[in-house]
Design a protein around this motif. Structure first.
Motif, short mmCIF file in Angstrom:
data_model
loop_
_atom_site.label_atom_id
_atom_site.label_comp_id
_atom_site.label_asym_id
_atom_site.label_seq_id
_atom_site.Cartn_x
_atom_site.Cartn_y
_atom_site.Cartn_z
N ALA A 77 105.76 -14.34 28.30
CA ALA A 77 104.55 -15.15 28.10
C ALA A 77 103.47 -14.30 27.43
O ALA A 77 102.81 -13.49 28.08
N LYS A 79 100.51 -14.80 26.46
CA LYS A 79 99.14 -14.89 26.99
C LYS A 79 98.83 -13.81 28.00
O LYS A 79 97.69 -13.42 28.18
N ASP A 98 107.19 -16.77 24.80
CA ASP A 98 106.51 -18.03 25.11
C ASP A 98 105.12 -17.95 24.50
O ASP A 98 104.33 -17.09 24.88
N ALA A 121 105.16 -23.21 24.49
CA ALA A 121 105.17 -23.79 25.84
C ALA A 121 103.78 -24.16 26.33
O ALA A 121 103.34 -23.71 27.37
N ARG A 164 107.97 -30.97 30.83
CA ARG A 164 107.39 -30.12 31.88
C ARG A 164 107.10 -30.94 33.13
O ARG A 164 106.38 -31.94 33.08
N HIS A 207 106.48 -24.70 36.00
CA HIS A 207 105.86 -23.42 36.34
C HIS A 207 105.36 -23.53 37.77
O HIS A 207 104.56 -24.40 38.07
N SER A 210 101.16 -19.07 38.84
CA SER A 210 101.29 -17.62 38.67
C SER A 210 101.12 -16.92 40.01
O SER A 210 100.31 -17.31 40.84
N ASN A 211 101.89 -15.87 40.20
CA ASN A 211 101.91 -15.13 41.47
C ASN A 211 102.28 -16.04 42.63
O ASN A 211 101.56 -16.16 43.62
N GLY A 246 107.22 -19.10 34.77
CA GLY A 246 106.84 -17.77 35.27
C GLY A 246 106.57 -17.85 36.76
O GLY A 246 107.19 -18.64 37.45
N GLY A 247 105.65 -17.02 37.24
CA GLY A 247 105.30 -17.04 38.65
C GLY A 247 105.84 -15.87 39.44
O GLY A 247 105.54 -15.74 40.62
N PHE A 248 106.63 -15.01 38.79
CA PHE A 248 107.24 -13.87 39.48
C PHE A 248 106.17 -12.81 39.80
O PHE A 248 105.23 -12.64 39.03
N GLU A 284 109.82 -17.78 31.65
CA GLU A 284 108.63 -17.33 30.89
C GLU A 284 107.82 -16.33 31.70
O GLU A 284 106.66 -16.56 32.03
N PRO A 285 108.42 -15.19 32.04
CA PRO A 285 107.68 -14.22 32.86
C PRO A 285 106.55 -13.57 32.08
O PRO A 285 106.71 -13.22 30.91
N TYR A 391 96.91 -10.32 32.42
CA TYR A 391 95.71 -11.16 32.29
C TYR A 391 94.43 -10.31 32.38
O TYR A 391 93.52 -10.63 33.14
N1 PLP Z 1 104.39 -20.03 31.10
C1 PLP Z 1 103.33 -20.84 31.15
C2 PLP Z 1 103.43 -22.19 30.54
C3 PLP Z 1 102.15 -20.39 31.76
O1 PLP Z 1 101.08 -21.21 31.80
C4 PLP Z 1 102.10 -19.08 32.31
C5 PLP Z 1 100.88 -18.58 32.97
O2 PLP Z 1 99.87 -19.21 33.07
C6 PLP Z 1 103.23 -18.27 32.20
C7 PLP Z 1 104.37 -18.79 31.61
C8 PLP Z 1 103.29 -16.88 32.75
O3 PLP Z 1 103.22 -16.89 34.11
P1 PLP Z 1 103.35 -15.57 34.99
O4 PLP Z 1 102.41 -14.57 34.45
O5 PLP Z 1 103.03 -16.04 36.35
O6 PLP Z 1 104.77 -15.10 34.89
#
Ligand code: PLP
Length: 432
Positions: A77, A79, A98, A121, A164, A207, A210-211, A246-248, A284-285, A391
């Motif tokens: 991911a 971002k 992603d 995504a 989604r 998703h 996150s965390n 994601g969410g790991f 999408e980690p 982040y």
């Molecule tokens: N994918 C999507 C669509 C997201 O919105 C996010 C985080 O906001 C992620 C992946 C990445 O998540 P994480 O950093 O929890 O792995």
């Protein structure tokens, strides 16, 4: 040396690869290098905040992900941390990406990554960004509404869509499902609408926030996706891709362990998407890959001591990095982070409740909502925060004229083991 590497690090736009990539000493950790750098700076007037990104850790995290979840292809991911060297290393290691916007798509495509390795995504996209994806062959897109389908049909009729799904993510530190995700009840209609518009839905995504604190959120979401796959096939779609998002966890400090989460996910996949069905599973980690990669060093620029009503002493430290810089998510973290204090004390020093403020004129510019307990420090002292890669730089801005912390990158044996080396040609560093 490190002092030259930190000079001129302000990442100028249009300068694709910062050259400030340095090799770690054989026995040196990134954290030790940060401390060494702080020592070097102590005689200078250079006290700006900086970050050190250890690209070897990034490679280890990638290995750990692939080892624990061999049946899942990671699409990093962007971002979470879009630093050029981070993306370069991941491109060399072969991950997918992603992307959430046109700029992120441009960044990744600019590395020469094939559009088939990218998922766009973001379920709610600007029309012009959708057209950009279409022009550049990025086909995999997510959606969660009727309106998005209408836009995609108009601007990207050849897209391959993932629906989604909303998840039960209220336990996550950063939930997402109030903003994104279709309810299971809405899916049937969305799948037939897509078909009627001539659009191909190829799978489902979610998703868990996150965390994520509850691995079982994945079990439920994967089971829901199985229902969506059945509905999709019923509507005539060729359902072949599952995206578990994601969410790991980024570190093992608190919350569930990654290995435990991976076991729960593997069991759920074996149950609902057994391998012989041939469904491609992607994730999408972001945080998992990046959190432990960066160490932040911040300087105390001002200080006040106050006496509380009961007569106890409280300190306010003003730092040169804060809420508008690397600590944007500090307000939403459940417990404040306690930094490493870079100062020698003769004996165990007493601790005081301390408020850590950022440098801007905004009163809410503080690193964390709660105080932390630290010894008495002085203007000019440094604080070091490990695990600041997720982040942080990607969310920082220049509010009040304080520029985002400069980033310095290191690489060492781990990357070279994986076959990623660096070559200098005509003044440009490239990964080989
Ligand atoms: N994918 C999507 C669509 C997201 O919105 C996010 C985080 O906001 C992620 C992946 C990445 O998540 P994480 O950093 O929890 O792995």
């Amino acid at each position: 040396g490190m002092s030259t590497c930190l000079e001129g690090l302000k990442e100028a736009h249009g300068r694709p690869w910062p050259k400030e990539l340095i090799a770690l000493g054989p026995e040196e950790s990134a954290q030790q290098m940060v401390l060494r750098r702080i020592q070097e700076l102590s005689d200078s007037d250079q006290q700006d905040p900086f970050m050190l990104a250890d690209l070897d850790i990034l490679a280890s995290r990638h290995q750990a992900f692939c080892q624990a979840l061999p049946q899942v292809s990671p699409f990093y991911a962007v971002k979470c941390n879009s630093s050029p060297w981070v993306l370069r290393v991941l491109a060399a290691l072969g991950t997918g990406f992603d992307c959430a916007s046109q700029v992120e798509l441009e960044q990744v495509l600019g590395l020469g990554v094939a559009p088939s390795r990218i998922i766009y995504a973001n379920p709610c996209k600007p029309a012009s960004h959708i057209r950009y994806a279409a022009r550049h062959g990025v086909q995999l897109l997510t959606f969660d509404s009727e309106e998005e389908l209408t836009k995609v049909a108009q601007h990207h009729p050849g897209a391959r869509l993932l629906l989604r799904l909303r998840t039960q993510d209220s336990q996550s530190i950063f939930p997402l499902s109030t903003k994104f995700g279709a309810s299971l009840e809405a899916c049937g209609h969305l799948l037939t609408s897509a078909r009627d518009l001539g659009l191909a839905v190829v799978g489902a995504s979610f998703h868990v926030g996150s965390n994520c604190q509850t691995p079982q959120s994945f079990t439920q979401a994967i089971a829901d996706c199985r229902c969506v796959f059945e509905m999709g096939r019923g509507a005539g779609h060729d359902m072949s891709c599952l995206d578990i998002g994601g969410g790991f966890p980024g570190t093992e400090d608190s919350g569930p362990k990654f290995e435990e989460m991976a076991r729960v996910i593997s069991a759920a996949l074996a149950q609902d998407f057994p391998e012989e069905r041939g469904v491609k599973v992607i994730a999408e980690p972001g945080r998992f890959y990046m959190e432990s990669v960066c160490t932040a060093a911040v300087n105390i620029i001002a200080k006040k001591a106050v006496l509380e009503p009961g007569g106890s002493r409280k300190l306010m430290y003003y730092l040169n990095d804060g809420h508008y810089g690397s600590f944007r998510l500090g307000h939403r973290e459940p417990v404040p982070r306690v930094p490493i204090v870079v100062k020698e004390f003769c004996s165990e020093p007493p601790l005081f409740p301390c408020t850590l403020y950022g440098p801007t004129c905004d009163a809410s510019d503080r690193l964390f909502l709660e105080d932390v307990r630290l010894p008495e420090l002085d203007v000019g002292d440094w604080l070091v925060f490990p695990s600041m890669g997720a982040y942080t730089s990607s969310m920082s801005c220049s509010f009040n004229g304080f520029l985002p912390a400069t980033i310095c990158y290191t690489m060492g044996p781990q990357l070279r083991c994986l076959g990623v080396g660096v070559e200098e040609e005509a003044g440009n560093l490239t990964l080989i």
